[in-house]
Design a protein around this motif. Sequence first.
Motif, PDB file in Angstrom:
ATOM      1  N   ILE A 252       2.297   7.722  -4.282  1.00  0.00           N
ATOM      2  CA  ILE A 252       1.896   8.323  -5.554  1.00  0.00           C
ATOM      3  C   ILE A 252       0.774   9.331  -5.335  1.00  0.00           C
ATOM      4  O   ILE A 252       0.770  10.410  -5.938  1.00  0.00           O
ATOM      5  CB  ILE A 252       1.454   7.226  -6.547  1.00  0.00           C
ATOM      6  N   ALA A 253      -0.171   8.997  -4.466  1.00  0.00           N
ATOM      7  CA  ALA A 253      -1.267   9.933  -4.166  1.00  0.00           C
ATOM      8  C   ALA A 253      -0.722  11.227  -3.573  1.00  0.00           C
ATOM      9  O   ALA A 253      -1.214  12.323  -3.886  1.00  0.00           O
ATOM     10  CB  ALA A 253      -2.266   9.276  -3.219  1.00  0.00           C
ATOM     11  N   LYS A 254       0.294  11.118  -2.732  1.00  0.00           N
ATOM     12  CA  LYS A 254       0.915  12.318  -2.155  1.00  0.00           C
ATOM     13  C   LYS A 254       1.629  13.129  -3.229  1.00  0.00           C
ATOM     14  O   LYS A 254       1.573  14.364  -3.237  1.00  0.00           O
ATOM     15  CB  LYS A 254       1.900  11.923  -1.052  1.00  0.00           C
ATOM     16  N   GLN A 255       2.313  12.438  -4.142  1.00  0.00           N
ATOM     17  CA  GLN A 255       3.007  13.139  -5.221  1.00  0.00           C
ATOM     18  C   GLN A 255       2.029  13.849  -6.157  1.00  0.00           C
ATOM     19  O   GLN A 255       2.348  14.898  -6.712  1.00  0.00           O
ATOM     20  CB  GLN A 255       3.864  12.156  -6.028  1.00  0.00           C
ATOM     21  N   MET A 256       0.837  13.277  -6.322  1.00  0.00           N
ATOM     22  CA  MET A 256      -0.155  13.885  -7.209  1.00  0.00           C
ATOM     23  C   MET A 256      -0.623  15.234  -6.693  1.00  0.00           C
ATOM     24  O   MET A 256      -0.842  16.169  -7.467  1.00  0.00           O
ATOM     25  CB  MET A 256      -1.360  12.948  -7.367  1.00  0.00           C
ATOM     26  N   GLY A 257      -0.794  15.342  -5.385  1.00  0.00           N
ATOM     27  CA  GLY A 257      -1.329  16.579  -4.829  1.00  0.00           C
ATOM     28  C   GLY A 257      -2.754  16.818  -5.303  1.00  0.00           C
ATOM     29  O   GLY A 257      -3.622  15.956  -5.185  1.00  0.00           O
ATOM     30  N   ASP A 258      -2.995  17.983  -5.892  1.00  0.00           N
ATOM     31  CA  ASP A 258      -4.320  18.311  -6.422  1.00  0.00           C
ATOM     32  C   ASP A 258      -4.438  18.023  -7.919  1.00  0.00           C
ATOM     33  O   ASP A 258      -5.455  18.337  -8.535  1.00  0.00           O
ATOM     34  CB  ASP A 258      -4.638  19.802  -6.175  1.00  0.00           C
ATOM     35  N   ARG A 259      -3.395  17.452  -8.512  1.00  0.00           N
ATOM     36  CA  ARG A 259      -3.422  17.191  -9.945  1.00  0.00           C
ATOM     37  C   ARG A 259      -4.236  15.948 -10.269  1.00  0.00           C
ATOM     38  O   ARG A 259      -4.373  15.047  -9.448  1.00  0.00           O
ATOM     39  CB  ARG A 259      -2.002  17.004 -10.481  1.00  0.00           C
ATOM     40  N   SER A 260      -4.756  15.904 -11.481  1.00  0.00           N
ATOM     41  CA  SER A 260      -5.410  14.685 -11.962  1.00  0.00           C
ATOM     42  C   SER A 260      -4.344  13.652 -12.268  1.00  0.00           C
ATOM     43  O   SER A 260      -3.154  13.977 -12.414  1.00  0.00           O
ATOM     44  CB  SER A 260      -6.232  14.978 -13.220  1.00  0.00           C
TER      45      SER A 260
ATOM     46  N   SER B 103       0.797  -1.240   0.000  1.00  0.00           N
ATOM     47  CA  SER B 103       0.000   0.000   0.000  1.00  0.00           C
ATOM     48  C   SER B 103       0.828   1.289   0.000  1.00  0.00           C
ATOM     49  O   SER B 103       0.389   2.290  -0.582  1.00  0.00           O
ATOM     50  CB  SER B 103      -0.970  -0.002   1.182  1.00  0.00           C
ATOM     51  N   PRO B 104       2.022   1.346   0.639  1.00  0.00           N
ATOM     52  CA  PRO B 104       2.808   2.591   0.570  1.00  0.00           C
ATOM     53  C   PRO B 104       3.121   3.038  -0.855  1.00  0.00           C
ATOM     54  O   PRO B 104       3.312   4.231  -1.107  1.00  0.00           O
ATOM     55  CB  PRO B 104       4.079   2.244   1.343  1.00  0.00           C
ATOM     56  N   LEU B 105       3.187   2.090  -1.799  1.00  0.00           N
ATOM     57  CA  LEU B 105       3.434   2.447  -3.197  1.00  0.00           C
ATOM     58  C   LEU B 105       2.348   3.384  -3.704  1.00  0.00           C
ATOM     59  O   LEU B 105       2.639   4.433  -4.314  1.00  0.00           O
ATOM     60  CB  LEU B 105       3.487   1.172  -4.043  1.00  0.00           C
ATOM     61  N   PHE B 106       1.084   3.045  -3.460  1.00  0.00           N
ATOM     62  CA  PHE B 106      -0.035   3.843  -3.952  1.00  0.00           C
ATOM     63  C   PHE B 106      -0.227   5.115  -3.117  1.00  0.00           C
ATOM     64  O   PHE B 106      -0.577   6.162  -3.657  1.00  0.00           O
ATOM     65  CB  PHE B 106      -1.305   2.996  -3.944  1.00  0.00           C
ATOM     66  N   ILE B 107       0.021   5.002  -1.824  1.00  0.00           N
ATOM     67  CA  ILE B 107      -0.120   6.172  -0.951  1.00  0.00           C
ATOM     68  C   ILE B 107       0.902   7.243  -1.307  1.00  0.00           C
ATOM     69  O   ILE B 107       0.585   8.443  -1.340  1.00  0.00           O
ATOM     70  CB  ILE B 107       0.018   5.748   0.526  1.00  0.00           C
TER      71      ILE B 107
ATOM     72  N   SER C   6      -5.792  14.414   1.553  1.00  0.00           N
ATOM     73  CA  SER C   6      -4.947  13.689   2.509  1.00  0.00           C
ATOM     74  C   SER C   6      -5.676  12.494   3.113  1.00  0.00           C
ATOM     75  O   SER C   6      -5.053  11.606   3.697  1.00  0.00           O
ATOM     76  CB  SER C   6      -4.476  14.627   3.615  1.00  0.00           C
ATOM     77  N   LYS C   7      -7.006  12.454   2.978  1.00  0.00           N
ATOM     78  CA  LYS C   7      -7.800  11.349   3.540  1.00  0.00           C
ATOM     79  C   LYS C   7      -7.898  10.161   2.577  1.00  0.00           C
ATOM     80  O   LYS C   7      -8.518   9.151   2.906  1.00  0.00           O
ATOM     81  CB  LYS C   7      -9.216  11.846   3.865  1.00  0.00           C
ATOM     82  N   TRP C   8      -7.299  10.292   1.398  1.00  0.00           N
ATOM     83  CA  TRP C   8      -7.384   9.201   0.411  1.00  0.00           C
ATOM     84  C   TRP C   8      -6.819   7.904   0.963  1.00  0.00           C
ATOM     85  O   TRP C   8      -7.404   6.836   0.779  1.00  0.00           O
ATOM     86  CB  TRP C   8      -6.636   9.605  -0.858  1.00  0.00           C
ATOM     87  N   LYS C   9      -5.692   7.980   1.646  1.00  0.00           N
ATOM     88  CA  LYS C   9      -5.070   6.754   2.158  1.00  0.00           C
ATOM     89  C   LYS C   9      -5.943   6.086   3.215  1.00  0.00           C
ATOM     90  O   LYS C   9      -5.946   4.852   3.333  1.00  0.00           O
ATOM     91  CB  LYS C   9      -3.678   7.045   2.705  1.00  0.00           C
ATOM     92  N   LEU C  10      -6.686   6.869   3.994  1.00  0.00           N
ATOM     93  CA  LEU C  10      -7.582   6.289   4.985  1.00  0.00           C
ATOM     94  C   LEU C  10      -8.699   5.509   4.296  1.00  0.00           C
ATOM     95  O   LEU C  10      -9.082   4.415   4.740  1.00  0.00           O
ATOM     96  CB  LEU C  10      -8.172   7.380   5.883  1.00  0.00           C
ATOM     97  N   SER C  11      -9.221   6.063   3.217  1.00  0.00           N
ATOM     98  CA  SER C  11     -10.265   5.359   2.460  1.00  0.00           C
ATOM     99  C   SER C  11      -9.719   4.062   1.883  1.00  0.00           C
ATOM    100  O   SER C  11     -10.401   3.029   1.886  1.00  0.00           O
ATOM    101  CB  SER C  11     -10.793   6.252   1.329  1.00  0.00           C
TER     102      SER C  11
END
Length: 368
Positions: A60-68, A54-58, A212-217
Amino acid sequence: MNKTGITQRQATMWFTLYQLGSALLILPSSLAAYSKQNAWLSVLLTMILFIVLSPLFITIAKQMGDRSFHNYLTGMMGNVIGKTVMVLFLIAFPFLTFWLVLKDLSNFVTTSIFPETPPEAVHALILIAVVIGVRAGVTVIGRSAELLFFIVILLVAIGFLSLLPVLRFDYLLPMLEGGFKPIFHGSILLLAYPYLECVLYLFLVPDFQDASKWKLSLMKSTLTSGMIFLIITVTVVAALSEGVTANLVYPSYFVIRTISYADIYQRFEIVVAILWYITIFFRLALLLHVVTRGLADAINIKNANKLVIPLALIGFVMAKEVLPNVPSVITAFEVWPYYVFVFSLILPAILLMLGWMRRARGRNGTPT
């Protein structure tokens, strides 16, 4: 003013329903074929493996920020390569999965419930609901998930708790009879289908009211669906035995048909059918949303809703052509985990390394 989108609670429920999806009916059979009476151990091992990955996807989500996800991809790979990879990814993974889910749905309905109903009718009815939902937006789908999630939990409880008096837990023994290898093979299948499909959740990161709540979901949905899979697998194997379970196409549906108390409390298999329809809707809705959003970004269409109906119609046609017979289904199931790994592990790993390389060179990764 609050940002329009979905909350962490809504996303958790949507992701959970997505993960249940097709796997709800066929998972016990597939796991029993590999792991036999230790199928439930494969579920536990899958949860551990996913937590490790899961850290792999988490990250990437952090690197994305507000971008699509499209903007993030083009920022990492460049405009031309990024767009090309995006289109290939969408067609080869989420759109193909969309066709397969439609095929699964019609196969189940026409073989178990309404054998004289043409598959096209099944596809059309579910696609009407999915198209309406996707065009309404992720906020509406998120609220729908919030409303229907507890109905799903209630139906699971009613259906599988009713089997408690007939369970034989000796069917779950002996543990590790065939060693660790069969359990690992079963967990690889479950990991690929559906957990590593979480790479598609990255398309929803910009839709979170708080990204920032994406990883919790992600983690909460995985643990919730994992517990449901564990309960269902233990119940089905303990009620039917691993031999019978492995030889049934839809063991979760079949085992509910065995419920009968005083000729009054029976015919509860329709509960599983309703349950599956609900989860399939949210699975199809997420897949179609991802394909629509990603393709619109890749070909510079401002209003993604213009693509919803054309893509749904393509799915309607292709669902009839994909996996036309049982041998093709068996072959596809054997190679599917490794096919999924290309898009859900190798591609994210490449993106993660590119992000680290950009950071090491003092760049922020923002696309030009």
